[in-house]
Design a protein around this motif. Structure first.
Motif, mmCIF file in Angstrom:
data_model
loop_
_atom_site.group_PDB
_atom_site.id
_atom_site.type_symbol
_atom_site.label_atom_id
_atom_site.label_comp_id
_atom_site.label_asym_id
_atom_site.label_seq_id
_atom_site.Cartn_x
_atom_site.Cartn_y
_atom_site.Cartn_z
ATOM 1 N N ALA A 1 0.825 -1.208 0.000
ATOM 2 C CA ALA A 1 0.000 0.000 0.000
ATOM 3 C C ALA A 1 0.856 1.253 0.000
ATOM 4 O O ALA A 1 0.558 2.222 -0.708
ATOM 5 N N GLN A 2 1.950 1.239 0.774
ATOM 6 C CA GLN A 2 2.823 2.415 0.812
ATOM 7 C C GLN A 2 3.546 2.600 -0.518
ATOM 8 O O GLN A 2 3.726 3.731 -0.969
ATOM 9 N N CYS A 3 3.951 1.510 -1.147
ATOM 10 C CA CYS A 3 4.537 1.612 -2.490
ATOM 11 C C CYS A 3 3.542 2.230 -3.459
ATOM 12 O O CYS A 3 3.902 3.079 -4.296
ATOM 13 N N GLY A 4 2.288 1.827 -3.354
ATOM 14 C CA GLY A 4 1.262 2.384 -4.216
ATOM 15 C C GLY A 4 1.055 3.866 -3.979
ATOM 16 O O GLY A 4 0.892 4.646 -4.931
ATOM 17 N N ALA A 5 1.068 4.273 -2.706
ATOM 18 C CA ALA A 5 0.906 5.693 -2.376
ATOM 19 C C ALA A 5 2.068 6.509 -2.916
ATOM 20 O O ALA A 5 1.882 7.613 -3.444
ATOM 21 N N LEU A 6 3.277 5.971 -2.788
ATOM 22 C CA LEU A 6 4.445 6.670 -3.326
ATOM 23 C C LEU A 6 4.357 6.761 -4.848
ATOM 24 O O LEU A 6 4.628 7.823 -5.431
ATOM 25 N N GLY A 7 3.974 5.665 -5.499
ATOM 26 C CA GLY A 7 3.862 5.675 -6.949
ATOM 27 C C GLY A 7 2.863 6.705 -7.434
ATOM 28 O O GLY A 7 3.125 7.449 -8.396
ATOM 29 N N ALA A 8 1.699 6.775 -6.776
ATOM 30 C CA ALA A 8 0.677 7.742 -7.171
ATOM 31 C C ALA A 8 1.179 9.172 -6.977
ATOM 32 O O ALA A 8 0.919 10.054 -7.802
ATOM 33 N N TRP A 9 1.922 9.395 -5.901
ATOM 34 C CA TRP A 9 2.478 10.728 -5.630
ATOM 35 C C TRP A 9 3.512 11.101 -6.687
ATOM 36 O O TRP A 9 3.524 12.229 -7.194
ATOM 37 N N GLU B 1 3.725 10.175 -9.709
ATOM 38 C CA GLU B 1 3.141 10.423 -11.023
ATOM 39 C C GLU B 1 2.788 11.893 -11.238
ATOM 40 O O GLU B 1 2.632 12.340 -12.373
ATOM 41 N N GLN B 2 2.677 12.652 -10.141
ATOM 42 C CA GLN B 2 2.349 14.080 -10.236
ATOM 43 C C GLN B 2 3.607 14.955 -10.240
ATOM 44 O O GLN B 2 3.501 16.185 -10.324
ATOM 45 N N THR C 1 9.005 15.466 -14.606
ATOM 46 C CA THR C 1 10.156 14.618 -14.917
ATOM 47 C C THR C 1 11.469 15.276 -14.507
ATOM 48 O O THR C 1 12.376 14.612 -13.980
ATOM 49 N N GLU C 2 11.584 16.592 -14.707
ATOM 50 C CA GLU C 2 12.847 17.263 -14.390
ATOM 51 C C GLU C 2 13.169 17.254 -12.898
ATOM 52 O O GLU C 2 14.336 17.355 -12.513
ATOM 53 N N SER C 3 12.153 17.083 -12.050
ATOM 54 C CA SER C 3 12.400 17.070 -10.596
ATOM 55 C C SER C 3 13.148 15.820 -10.158
ATOM 56 O O SER C 3 13.775 15.811 -9.092
ATOM 57 N N PHE C 4 13.094 14.754 -10.948
ATOM 58 C CA PHE C 4 13.802 13.529 -10.588
ATOM 59 C C PHE C 4 15.319 13.712 -10.669
ATOM 60 O O PHE C 4 16.069 12.932 -10.085
ATOM 61 N N ALA D 1 10.688 19.585 -1.204
ATOM 62 C CA ALA D 1 9.952 20.228 -0.118
ATOM 63 C C ALA D 1 8.937 21.259 -0.576
ATOM 64 O O ALA D 1 8.109 21.712 0.224
ATOM 65 N N ASP D 2 8.979 21.631 -1.848
ATOM 66 C CA ASP D 2 8.004 22.585 -2.365
ATOM 67 C C ASP D 2 6.660 21.923 -2.678
ATOM 68 O O ASP D 2 5.682 22.612 -2.985
ATOM 69 N N ARG D 3 6.600 20.609 -2.583
ATOM 70 C CA ARG D 3 5.376 19.867 -2.855
ATOM 71 C C ARG D 3 4.781 19.352 -1.549
ATOM 72 O O ARG D 3 5.474 19.260 -0.526
#
Length: 259
Positions: A16-24, A26-27, A30-33, A157-159
């Protein structure tokens, strides 16, 4: 025979936590990675690669019980002490696991299902840091995931922060409290992290009844950061995030329990 109940609960919290991280993620643009993370030498993509690689290996590590006799299991408090000496190896493995994967590919790996055959909580597996029971290994994976989800939040931290789901946060809070009690055994200080756990620790006069003379109380996120060296005890007290009362209630000498 299905996966044992406690192990199933830990794995459900992990998924469930992996899913929550994945959904987060996705928003996240790309450049933030490519932004530097709060972990020295790792950008955000590498941090996510670490978590994806850890998840990739979960199923195979839990299956090692069938491949060799690993020996007596190591307690979680001792198992995690092998992390710091293996830091260079972990970084090397993380870089390999991340490879040239795109953010989308890493997110997809986080969302892949974990499927296991029947396994008991107490089955001893040959974990990457030594023999450990299946349920304790799962607890270390939940701990690693939650700690690094918070690292991701602090890196960007801006998100709004990555949601820390109750089951995974509860498991992590309890494991870190268990580490404190094991590393600083005693009954002179009661450490409370509501609503999940309260433990007694630190050598000294034993408390037997009534309100303990030495009490430390904080919230789960602050405890996570204190216990892993992401925050300093004195700073958390000064900010009001920790309430400490009693002459022995300074935990500075006993933190972090995991770094």
């Amino acid at each position: 025979m299905a996966v044992s109940e406690r192990l199933a609960a830990e794995l459900a919290a992990y998924r469930a936590q992996c899913g929550a991280l994945g959904a987060w993620l996705e928003q996240v643009p790309t450049e933030s990675f490519a932004a530097p993370s709060v972990l020295p030498g790792w950008d955000v993509r590498t941090l996510i690669g670490h978590l994806a690689g850890s998840k990739d290996g979960l199923q195979s590590w839990l299956a090692t019980r069938e491949n060799r006799t690993p020996g007596p299991p190591i307690a979680v408090a001792d198992y995690v002490q092998a992390y710091a000496p293996a830091a260079a190896q972990i970084t090397e493995q993380t870089i390999a696991a991340t490879g040239d994967s795109s953010p989308g590919e890493l997110i997809a790996r986080l969302r892949e299902p974990v499927e296991l055959e029947a396994i008991a909580d107490g089955a001893v597996i040959a974990g990457p840091r030594g023999p450990i029971t299946a349920v304790d290994f799962a607890r270390t994976r939940v701990l690693d995931l939650v700690v690094h989800c918070d690292d991701v939040s602090r890196s960007l931290a801006d998100r709004d922060p990555v949601p820390l789901l109750r089951a995974a946060l509860a498991s992590t809070t309890r494991t870190l409290a268990e580490l404190l009690a094991a590393q600083a055994p005693g009954r002179s200080v009661e450490v409370r992290v509501p609503p999940f756990v309260a433990v007694q620790a630190v050598a000294g006069p034993r408390h037997t009844r009534g309100t303990p003379p030495n009490v430390v109380e904080t919230d789960p996120l602050t405890w996570l950061r204190l216990a892993t060296g992401r925050a300093l005890f004195r700073d958390a007290v000064a900010a009001g995030a920790v309430r400490a009362s009693g002459s022995r209630a300074d935990l500075t000498a006993y933190l972090p329990v995991l770094s």
